[in-house]
Design a protein around this motif. Structure first.
Motif, PDB file in Angstrom:
ATOM      1  N   PHE A  20       0.835  -1.208   0.000  1.00 43.12           N
ATOM      2  CA  PHE A  20       0.000   0.000   0.000  1.00 43.12           C
ATOM      3  C   PHE A  20       0.867   1.255   0.000  1.00 43.12           C
ATOM      4  O   PHE A  20       0.599   2.204  -0.743  1.00 43.12           O
ATOM      5  CB  PHE A  20      -0.925   0.002   1.219  1.00 43.12           C
ATOM      6  CG  PHE A  20      -1.847   1.187   1.270  1.00 43.12           C
ATOM      7  CD1 PHE A  20      -3.042   1.183   0.565  1.00 43.12           C
ATOM      8  CD2 PHE A  20      -1.527   2.317   2.020  1.00 43.12           C
ATOM      9  CE1 PHE A  20      -3.899   2.283   0.605  1.00 43.12           C
ATOM     10  CE2 PHE A  20      -2.367   3.413   2.064  1.00 43.12           C
ATOM     11  CZ  PHE A  20      -3.558   3.386   1.352  1.00 43.12           C
ATOM     12  N   PHE A  21       1.919   1.238   0.784  1.00 47.05           N
ATOM     13  CA  PHE A  21       2.808   2.399   0.870  1.00 47.05           C
ATOM     14  C   PHE A  21       3.514   2.644  -0.460  1.00 47.05           C
ATOM     15  O   PHE A  21       3.563   3.783  -0.948  1.00 47.05           O
ATOM     16  CB  PHE A  21       3.839   2.184   1.987  1.00 47.05           C
ATOM     17  CG  PHE A  21       4.852   3.294   2.090  1.00 47.05           C
ATOM     18  CD1 PHE A  21       4.511   4.512   2.643  1.00 47.05           C
ATOM     19  CD2 PHE A  21       6.146   3.117   1.615  1.00 47.05           C
ATOM     20  CE1 PHE A  21       5.438   5.552   2.737  1.00 47.05           C
ATOM     21  CE2 PHE A  21       7.080   4.140   1.700  1.00 47.05           C
ATOM     22  CZ  PHE A  21       6.717   5.355   2.260  1.00 47.05           C
ATOM     23  N   ILE A  22       4.065   1.584  -1.067  1.00 46.47           N
ATOM     24  CA  ILE A  22       4.764   1.724  -2.351  1.00 46.47           C
ATOM     25  C   ILE A  22       3.804   2.221  -3.426  1.00 46.47           C
ATOM     26  O   ILE A  22       4.128   3.121  -4.206  1.00 46.47           O
ATOM     27  CB  ILE A  22       5.404   0.385  -2.768  1.00 46.47           C
ATOM     28  CG1 ILE A  22       6.530   0.008  -1.791  1.00 46.47           C
ATOM     29  CG2 ILE A  22       5.946   0.462  -4.192  1.00 46.47           C
ATOM     30  CD1 ILE A  22       7.068  -1.397  -1.983  1.00 46.47           C
ATOM     31  N   ALA A  23       2.604   1.621  -3.471  1.00 45.86           N
ATOM     32  CA  ALA A  23       1.607   2.031  -4.464  1.00 45.86           C
ATOM     33  C   ALA A  23       1.233   3.494  -4.285  1.00 45.86           C
ATOM     34  O   ALA A  23       1.126   4.252  -5.258  1.00 45.86           O
ATOM     35  CB  ALA A  23       0.367   1.153  -4.350  1.00 45.86           C
ATOM     36  N   PHE A  24       1.050   3.912  -3.039  1.00 46.25           N
ATOM     37  CA  PHE A  24       0.680   5.298  -2.734  1.00 46.25           C
ATOM     38  C   PHE A  24       1.750   6.274  -3.224  1.00 46.25           C
ATOM     39  O   PHE A  24       1.441   7.290  -3.861  1.00 46.25           O
ATOM     40  CB  PHE A  24       0.482   5.444  -1.219  1.00 46.25           C
ATOM     41  CG  PHE A  24       0.073   6.824  -0.784  1.00 46.25           C
ATOM     42  CD1 PHE A  24      -1.190   7.314  -1.081  1.00 46.25           C
ATOM     43  CD2 PHE A  24       0.952   7.629  -0.071  1.00 46.25           C
ATOM     44  CE1 PHE A  24      -1.569   8.591  -0.680  1.00 46.25           C
ATOM     45  CE2 PHE A  24       0.582   8.907   0.326  1.00 46.25           C
ATOM     46  CZ  PHE A  24      -0.680   9.379   0.020  1.00 46.25           C
ATOM     47  N   ILE A  25       3.014   5.942  -2.984  1.00 51.37           N
ATOM     48  CA  ILE A  25       4.126   6.805  -3.405  1.00 51.37           C
ATOM     49  C   ILE A  25       4.202   6.877  -4.928  1.00 51.37           C
ATOM     50  O   ILE A  25       4.371   7.963  -5.512  1.00 51.37           O
ATOM     51  CB  ILE A  25       5.465   6.292  -2.831  1.00 51.37           C
ATOM     52  CG1 ILE A  25       5.478   6.404  -1.307  1.00 51.37           C
ATOM     53  CG2 ILE A  25       6.638   7.066  -3.431  1.00 51.37           C
ATOM     54  CD1 ILE A  25       5.302   7.800  -0.775  1.00 51.37           C
ATOM     55  N   LEU A  26       4.065   5.739  -5.579  1.00 53.21           N
ATOM     56  CA  LEU A  26       4.135   5.710  -7.053  1.00 53.21           C
ATOM     57  C   LEU A  26       3.005   6.518  -7.678  1.00 53.21           C
ATOM     58  O   LEU A  26       3.212   7.245  -8.664  1.00 53.21           O
ATOM     59  CB  LEU A  26       4.087   4.267  -7.562  1.00 53.21           C
ATOM     60  CG  LEU A  26       5.283   3.378  -7.226  1.00 53.21           C
ATOM     61  CD1 LEU A  26       5.076   1.975  -7.778  1.00 53.21           C
ATOM     62  CD2 LEU A  26       6.578   3.974  -7.788  1.00 53.21           C
ATOM     63  N   ILE A  27       1.808   6.396  -7.123  1.00 57.10           N
ATOM     64  CA  ILE A  27       0.661   7.147  -7.645  1.00 57.10           C
ATOM     65  C   ILE A  27       0.876   8.650  -7.486  1.00 57.10           C
ATOM     66  O   ILE A  27       0.602   9.434  -8.407  1.00 57.10           O
ATOM     67  CB  ILE A  27      -0.634   6.690  -6.941  1.00 57.10           C
ATOM     68  CG1 ILE A  27      -0.989   5.264  -7.383  1.00 57.10           C
ATOM     69  CG2 ILE A  27      -1.787   7.637  -7.260  1.00 57.10           C
ATOM     70  CD1 ILE A  27      -2.090   4.627  -6.559  1.00 57.10           C
ATOM     71  N   LEU A  28       1.407   9.050  -6.333  1.00 53.45           N
ATOM     72  CA  LEU A  28       1.696  10.472  -6.115  1.00 53.45           C
ATOM     73  C   LEU A  28       2.774  10.970  -7.074  1.00 53.45           C
ATOM     74  O   LEU A  28       2.666  12.074  -7.627  1.00 53.45           O
ATOM     75  CB  LEU A  28       2.131  10.705  -4.671  1.00 53.45           C
ATOM     76  CG  LEU A  28       1.061  10.576  -3.587  1.00 53.45           C
ATOM     77  CD1 LEU A  28       1.651  10.899  -2.221  1.00 53.45           C
ATOM     78  CD2 LEU A  28      -0.128  11.487  -3.875  1.00 53.45           C
ATOM     79  N   LEU A  29       3.815  10.160  -7.278  1.00 48.50           N
ATOM     80  CA  LEU A  29       4.895  10.553  -8.186  1.00 48.50           C
ATOM     81  C   LEU A  29       4.363  10.768  -9.595  1.00 48.50           C
ATOM     82  O   LEU A  29       4.724  11.732 -10.275  1.00 48.50           O
ATOM     83  CB  LEU A  29       5.987   9.481  -8.194  1.00 48.50           C
ATOM     84  CG  LEU A  29       6.905   9.418  -6.966  1.00 48.50           C
ATOM     85  CD1 LEU A  29       7.849   8.222  -7.081  1.00 48.50           C
ATOM     86  CD2 LEU A  29       7.712  10.707  -6.837  1.00 48.50           C
ATOM     87  N   ALA A  30       3.512   9.858 -10.044  1.00 45.73           N
ATOM     88  CA  ALA A  30       2.964   9.967 -11.402  1.00 45.73           C
ATOM     89  C   ALA A  30       1.952  11.100 -11.510  1.00 45.73           C
ATOM     90  O   ALA A  30       1.915  11.823 -12.509  1.00 45.73           O
ATOM     91  CB  ALA A  30       2.315   8.639 -11.805  1.00 45.73           C
ATOM     92  N   GLY A  31       1.145  11.261 -10.479  1.00 46.78           N
ATOM     93  CA  GLY A  31       0.080  12.260 -10.541  1.00 46.78           C
ATOM     94  C   GLY A  31       0.576  13.689 -10.435  1.00 46.78           C
ATOM     95  O   GLY A  31       0.010  14.593 -11.055  1.00 46.78           O
ATOM     96  N   PHE A  32       1.634  13.891  -9.664  1.00 46.37           N
ATOM     97  CA  PHE A  32       2.116  15.262  -9.421  1.00 46.37           C
ATOM     98  C   PHE A  32       3.488  15.521 -10.027  1.00 46.37           C
ATOM     99  O   PHE A  32       4.200  16.428  -9.580  1.00 46.37           O
ATOM    100  CB  PHE A  32       2.142  15.540  -7.914  1.00 46.37           C
ATOM    101  CG  PHE A  32       0.778  15.587  -7.293  1.00 46.37           C
ATOM    102  CD1 PHE A  32      -0.052  16.677  -7.486  1.00 46.37           C
ATOM    103  CD2 PHE A  32       0.307  14.516  -6.536  1.00 46.37           C
ATOM    104  CE1 PHE A  32      -1.321  16.719  -6.923  1.00 46.37           C
ATOM    105  CE2 PHE A  32      -0.955  14.548  -5.968  1.00 46.37           C
ATOM    106  CZ  PHE A  32      -1.774  15.648  -6.165  1.00 46.37           C
ATOM    107  N   ARG A  33       3.850  14.754 -11.049  1.00 46.37           N
ATOM    108  CA  ARG A  33       5.126  15.030 -11.709  1.00 46.37           C
ATOM    109  C   ARG A  33       5.059  16.391 -12.409  1.00 46.37           C
ATOM    110  O   ARG A  33       3.987  16.812 -12.870  1.00 46.37           O
ATOM    111  CB  ARG A  33       5.460  13.936 -12.716  1.00 46.37           C
ATOM    112  CG  ARG A  33       4.501  13.793 -13.903  1.00 46.37           C
ATOM    113  CD  ARG A  33       4.894  12.551 -14.684  1.00 46.37           C
ATOM    114  NE  ARG A  33       4.141  12.341 -15.910  1.00 46.37           N
ATOM    115  CZ  ARG A  33       2.996  11.666 -15.957  1.00 46.37           C
ATOM    116  NH1 ARG A  33       2.450  11.187 -14.852  1.00 46.37           N
ATOM    117  NH2 ARG A  33       2.388  11.474 -17.119  1.00 46.37           N
ATOM    118  N   PRO A  34       6.175  17.090 -12.498  1.00 47.43           N
ATOM    119  CA  PRO A  34       6.172  18.431 -13.095  1.00 47.43           C
ATOM    120  C   PRO A  34       5.816  18.396 -14.580  1.00 47.43           C
ATOM    121  O   PRO A  34       6.062  17.398 -15.271  1.00 47.43           O
ATOM    122  CB  PRO A  34       7.625  18.899 -12.902  1.00 47.43           C
ATOM    123  CG  PRO A  34       8.206  18.010 -11.860  1.00 47.43           C
ATOM    124  CD  PRO A  34       7.502  16.701 -11.990  1.00 47.43           C
ATOM    125  N   SER A  35       5.264  19.466 -15.060  1.00 48.88           N
ATOM    126  CA  SER A  35       4.936  19.586 -16.484  1.00 48.88           C
ATOM    127  C   SER A  35       6.191  19.425 -17.324  1.00 48.88           C
ATOM    128  O   SER A  35       7.220  20.049 -17.040  1.00 48.88           O
ATOM    129  CB  SER A  35       4.311  20.958 -16.773  1.00 48.88           C
ATOM    130  OG  SER A  35       3.146  21.150 -16.005  1.00 48.88           O
TER     131      SER A  35
END
Length: 346
Positions: A20-35
């Motif tokens: 759950f922790f790894i998935a949460f971090i990966l989702i945040l990284l993908a969702g909030f990556r810079p333009s």
């Protein structure tokens, strides 16, 4: 006995929490990556504000447009919310498949994190969602859930048209394999590509393809006809990445798996074998070559753990360490050395 049950329960909770922790971090990284961090960012950004009447089902797939519409309806076409939705689908389904079907979750996660998340979680996001569903589908087929396999293949294809290739595996046996054939398959495919699947012959095939593939094929052929050389018009068929998958392929064929894993190993080998065959067979049409083959190469997330489970404890540890080191170096070569991502945006 109660102590043993308690330990099992604690271990399960620990694994779930880590996932759950790894998935949460990966989702945040993908969702909030810079333009502009990844090469396709602005291409996707342009689609988020389109009206429904401007959706092109030839250029992009129905389920992708459904997510665009949903994001526009709920979040006013916000790019972060869109990439969060996409990442949630890709990461959660992928990690669910790994948790459910991998015989070595740790090794599967390393392969996923370093080789496939950067590509399919950040760049080829439509393909990523499709691949995650395909992972579930191929295991349905192995477990004799043919109807579920077909349904999931349809869903995968609606995320990315390249997953139409997944339907062919319904004709493959999971119970037996002709090792000699699969050993020579890459070589046979190379000569087929060199002498039969030339660009001119490929043009003859295009009218017989499904309409959504015809559109893509004609676009790629037109691009190649310009004579401009780039990653879409020319590939080096023997590079570090393709060589790695070839080595993994032959290593997997030569190692006999444990009896309880034979059916899984057999189907995994065939999926990877078809991927290698397509890579060589279509090298004259690079986009088709890497679109289809890269999708099937992802099966190593499940194949390599099955292979290394066969080794004795100490040799298995050494081999897994070597694979992890190689995976990290390969990831560096693909994504960092070749400057796939634009780190200057941070």
């Amino acid at each position: 006995m109660k102590s043993g049950v308690k330990n099992i329960s604690q271990n399960s909770l620990l694994v779930f929490s880590a996932f759950f922790f790894i998935a949460f971090i990966l989702i945040l990284l993908a969702g909030f990556r810079p333009s502009g961090f990844d090469p396709d960012y602005y291409n996707y950004l342009e689609t988020l504000t389109l009206d429904v009447k401007d959706f092109s089902f030839f250029s992009m797939e129905p389920l992708y447009w459904a997510l665009v519409y949903l994001n526009k309806l709920l979040f006013n076409a916000n790019p972060n919310s869109f990439f969060l939705i996409v990442a949630t689908i890709f990461v959660s389904v992928s990690m669910y498949a790994i948790k459910k079907y991998s015989v070595n979750i740790f090794l599967s996660l390393i392969l996923f994190l370093f080789l496939f998340f950067p590509d399919f979680g950040l760049i080829q996001i439509r393909n990523g969602m499709a691949i995650a569903v395909f992972w579930l589908a191929i295991h349905d087929l192995i477990n004799n859930r043919t109807k579920n396999f077909i349904i999931k293949c349809v869903i995968a294809t609606l995320f990315h048209y390249s997953l139409v290739i997944s339907f062919i595996f319904i004709f493959f046996s999971k119970n037996k394999i002709n090792k000699i054939f699969y050993i020579f398959l890459p070589l046979i495919s190379f000569f087929i590509g060199k002498y039969l699947f030339t660009l001119e012959n490929f043009k003859i095939i295009i009218p017989f393809l499904p309409s959504f593939l015809q559109f893509k094929a004609n676009a790629y052929v037109s691009l190649m006809s310009t004579g401009v050389e780039n990653s879409l018009t020319k590939i080096n068929i023997i590079n570090l990445k393709s060589l790695s998958f070839i080595i993994f392929y032959y290593l997997s064929i030569l190692v006999t798996p444990k009896r309880e894993n034979v059916t899984f190993w057999t189907m995994y080998i065939k999926v990877l074998g078809v991927g290698n065959a397509i890579w060589f067979m279509f090298y004259n049409v690079p986009v088709f070559s890497f679109r289809f083959s890269n999708t099937l190469f992802t099966i190593i997330v499940f194949l390599l753990p099955v292979v290394f489970q066969r080794f004795q404890k100490h040799s298995k540890i050494i081999c897994i360490q070597i694979i992890i080191l190689w995976t990290v170096l390969l990831s560096y070569n693909i994504f960092i050395k070749h400057e796939i991502f634009n780190f200057s945006v941070f």
